[in-house]
Design a protein around this motif. Structure first.
Motif, PDB file in Angstrom:
ATOM      1  N   ASP A  99       0.810  -1.225   0.000  1.00  0.00           N
ATOM      2  CA  ASP A  99       0.000   0.000   0.000  1.00  0.00           C
ATOM      3  C   ASP A  99       0.843   1.274   0.000  1.00  0.00           C
ATOM      4  O   ASP A  99       0.389   2.311  -0.494  1.00  0.00           O
ATOM      5  CB  ASP A  99      -0.909   0.023   1.233  1.00  0.00           C
ATOM      6  CG  ASP A  99      -1.878  -1.141   1.241  1.00  0.00           C
ATOM      7  OD1 ASP A  99      -2.758  -1.177   0.371  1.00  0.00           O
ATOM      8  OD2 ASP A  99      -1.721  -2.027   2.112  1.00  0.00           O
ATOM      9  N   ALA A 100       2.039   1.221   0.574  1.00  0.00           N
ATOM     10  CA  ALA A 100       2.902   2.407   0.622  1.00  0.00           C
ATOM     11  C   ALA A 100       4.352   1.981   0.445  1.00  0.00           C
ATOM     12  O   ALA A 100       4.771   0.939   0.970  1.00  0.00           O
ATOM     13  CB  ALA A 100       2.733   3.158   1.938  1.00  0.00           C
ATOM     14  N   TYR A 101       5.087   2.801  -0.278  1.00  0.00           N
ATOM     15  CA  TYR A 101       6.486   2.515  -0.595  1.00  0.00           C
ATOM     16  C   TYR A 101       7.345   3.665  -0.097  1.00  0.00           C
ATOM     17  O   TYR A 101       7.159   4.818  -0.508  1.00  0.00           O
ATOM     18  CB  TYR A 101       6.690   2.389  -2.108  1.00  0.00           C
ATOM     19  CG  TYR A 101       5.851   1.332  -2.773  1.00  0.00           C
ATOM     20  CD1 TYR A 101       6.383   0.093  -3.100  1.00  0.00           C
ATOM     21  CD2 TYR A 101       4.516   1.583  -3.090  1.00  0.00           C
ATOM     22  CE1 TYR A 101       5.606  -0.880  -3.719  1.00  0.00           C
ATOM     23  CE2 TYR A 101       3.730   0.617  -3.705  1.00  0.00           C
ATOM     24  CZ  TYR A 101       4.280  -0.611  -4.015  1.00  0.00           C
ATOM     25  OH  TYR A 101       3.516  -1.566  -4.627  1.00  0.00           O
ATOM     26  N   VAL A 102       8.281   3.360   0.799  1.00  0.00           N
ATOM     27  CA  VAL A 102       9.279   4.339   1.209  1.00  0.00           C
ATOM     28  C   VAL A 102      10.534   4.030   0.395  1.00  0.00           C
ATOM     29  O   VAL A 102      11.140   2.969   0.553  1.00  0.00           O
ATOM     30  CB  VAL A 102       9.588   4.248   2.716  1.00  0.00           C
ATOM     31  CG1 VAL A 102      10.588   5.324   3.112  1.00  0.00           C
ATOM     32  CG2 VAL A 102       8.307   4.354   3.538  1.00  0.00           C
ATOM     33  N   ILE A 103      10.911   4.945  -0.488  1.00  0.00           N
ATOM     34  CA  ILE A 103      11.963   4.648  -1.464  1.00  0.00           C
ATOM     35  C   ILE A 103      13.158   5.559  -1.245  1.00  0.00           C
ATOM     36  O   ILE A 103      13.029   6.789  -1.203  1.00  0.00           O
ATOM     37  CB  ILE A 103      11.437   4.816  -2.902  1.00  0.00           C
ATOM     38  CG1 ILE A 103      10.268   3.854  -3.142  1.00  0.00           C
ATOM     39  CG2 ILE A 103      12.553   4.591  -3.915  1.00  0.00           C
ATOM     40  CD1 ILE A 103       9.610   4.013  -4.498  1.00  0.00           C
ATOM     41  N   ARG A 104      14.320   4.947  -1.125  1.00  0.00           N
ATOM     42  CA  ARG A 104      15.587   5.695  -1.125  1.00  0.00           C
ATOM     43  C   ARG A 104      16.425   5.207  -2.292  1.00  0.00           C
ATOM     44  O   ARG A 104      16.527   4.010  -2.562  1.00  0.00           O
ATOM     45  CB  ARG A 104      16.365   5.501   0.177  1.00  0.00           C
ATOM     46  CG  ARG A 104      17.799   6.029   0.076  1.00  0.00           C
ATOM     47  CD  ARG A 104      18.490   6.133   1.405  1.00  0.00           C
ATOM     48  NE  ARG A 104      17.937   7.226   2.177  1.00  0.00           N
ATOM     49  CZ  ARG A 104      18.506   7.690   3.293  1.00  0.00           C
ATOM     50  NH1 ARG A 104      19.622   7.175   3.740  1.00  0.00           N
ATOM     51  NH2 ARG A 104      17.954   8.689   3.953  1.00  0.00           N
ATOM     52  N   ALA A 105      17.035   6.173  -2.992  1.00  0.00           N
ATOM     53  CA  ALA A 105      17.854   5.831  -4.155  1.00  0.00           C
ATOM     54  C   ALA A 105      19.008   6.811  -4.270  1.00  0.00           C
ATOM     55  O   ALA A 105      18.906   7.967  -3.862  1.00  0.00           O
ATOM     56  CB  ALA A 105      17.021   5.858  -5.429  1.00  0.00           C
ATOM     57  N   ASP A 106      20.115   6.340  -4.843  1.00  0.00           N
ATOM     58  CA  ASP A 106      21.261   7.228  -5.037  1.00  0.00           C
ATOM     59  C   ASP A 106      21.081   8.143  -6.242  1.00  0.00           C
ATOM     60  O   ASP A 106      21.834   9.090  -6.426  1.00  0.00           O
ATOM     61  CB  ASP A 106      22.560   6.423  -5.172  1.00  0.00           C
ATOM     62  CG  ASP A 106      22.493   5.396  -6.294  1.00  0.00           C
ATOM     63  OD1 ASP A 106      21.453   5.318  -6.979  1.00  0.00           O
ATOM     64  OD2 ASP A 106      23.488   4.669  -6.488  1.00  0.00           O
ATOM     65  N   ALA A 107      20.068   7.877  -7.068  1.00  0.00           N
ATOM     66  CA  ALA A 107      19.786   8.695  -8.249  1.00  0.00           C
ATOM     67  C   ALA A 107      18.556   9.561  -8.000  1.00  0.00           C
ATOM     68  O   ALA A 107      17.535   9.075  -7.512  1.00  0.00           O
ATOM     69  CB  ALA A 107      19.561   7.809  -9.469  1.00  0.00           C
TER      70      ALA A 107
END
Length: 301
Positions: A99-107
């Motif tokens: 239902d929810a996405y916590v997203i961390r990315a280097d880009a």
């Protein structure tokens, strides 16, 4: 709100409403049983394509405190190592009913792209140099606790502003709450401009009569070689007891972490009564509970 990617388009009233919810969540965390059923039946995925300690653990704890199911994804132990794309990774989680996405990315921009691939709420947990909105929210919450209000307050941000997503998100958020934000650092670590912030290479100018000081980590993993000499940085830009005297007496000191002691900040200051570093971490759980509640429960209404 459908997603939290940055603060573009946000109003002061929307931010203050979220921070009011964070105060309610903070009261929950003071109870003997630190759990409410607010997100029972929801699934939250922490999708970290880049390493993290504070943000990932804080979101996972926040989700569990509200009785959500949590799926934790780490790039180092995933099919990304076999060539799978970010898109296919997220589509796999989507098929599992997240239902929810916590997203961390280097880009920069990956969380924005994710909103085109998944139906759930997307929360930017930090993308490249671009933004880290929940860190700015917990910084604002901590400053409000310490100062009582931000209207007309001078907040100095010191360090590697050029590479800092924390600085960029605070540049969006703090002026929205009425603060006057200054940024100081070596010329090589200052952007040409940063809307919402007065930039200066003179540390004393930024610290003068500051109501609070936020120190940034030197972003070695994002920094081109040779931008600064470490000894020169310490000599001219390290925040020390002596330099902090330029700020208002008892002006609180913040740092988003992880901290390089005795580099950007004098080690004794990190442990002093003025330091709110651990308070920021503590407040991060309540603030992220509020973010999840607003995005998930708000969307259901």
């Amino acid at each position: 709100m459908k997603h939290l990617l940055d603060f573009q388009g946000w109003t002061r009233a929307e931010v203050e409403s979220l921070l009011d919810t964070a105060r309610v969540m903070a009261e929950v965390l003071e109870r003997p049983v630190k759990r409410v059923p607010a997100l029972q039946g929801f699934t939250v995925a922490t999708v970290f394509f880049e390493p993290s300690t504070r943000t990932r653990l804080s979101f996972e704890l926040a989700a569990r405190r509200m009785s959500a199911d949590v799926v934790s994804f780490a790039a180092q132990t995933s099919s990304l190592q076999k060539g799978e794309s970010y898109k296919d990774t997220l589509l796999t989680l989507e098929a599992m009913g997240v239902d929810a996405y916590v997203i961390r990315a280097d880009a920069a921009g990956v969380p924005h792209q994710a909103t085109r691939w998944v139906r759930g709420a997307v929360i930017n947990g930090g993308d490249g140099r671009r933004a880290h909105p929940t860190q700015a929210l917990l910084d604002a919450y901590t400053l409000l606790e310490a100062l009582g209000g931000l209207e007309g307050r001078k907040i100095a941000i010191v360090g590697d502003i050029l590479h800092s997503r924390v600085a960029r998100s605070n540049a969006e958020l703090l002026p929205l709450l009425g603060a006057e934000v200054w940024g100081a650092g070596p010329p090589a670590l200052l952007p040409q401009s940063l809307p919402g912030v007065r930039l200066t290479p003179r540390l004393d100018e930024a610290l003068a009569e500051a109501d609070a000081v936020m120190v940034l980590r030197l972003q070695k993993e994002r920094m081109e070689a040779g931008l600064v000499n470490l000894e020169d940085y310490i000599a001219h830009y390290q925040v020390t007891e002596a330099r902090l005297k330029k700020a208002k007496p008892e002006a609180p000191l913040l740092h988003p972490g992880p901290m390089n002691r005795d580099v950007e900040l004098e080690g004794t200051l990190a442990d002093s009564a003025r330091s709110l570093v651990n308070r920021q971490v503590h407040n991060g759980v309540a603030v992220r509970m509020a973010v999840l509640y607003h995005l998930l429960v708000g969307r259901e209404r």
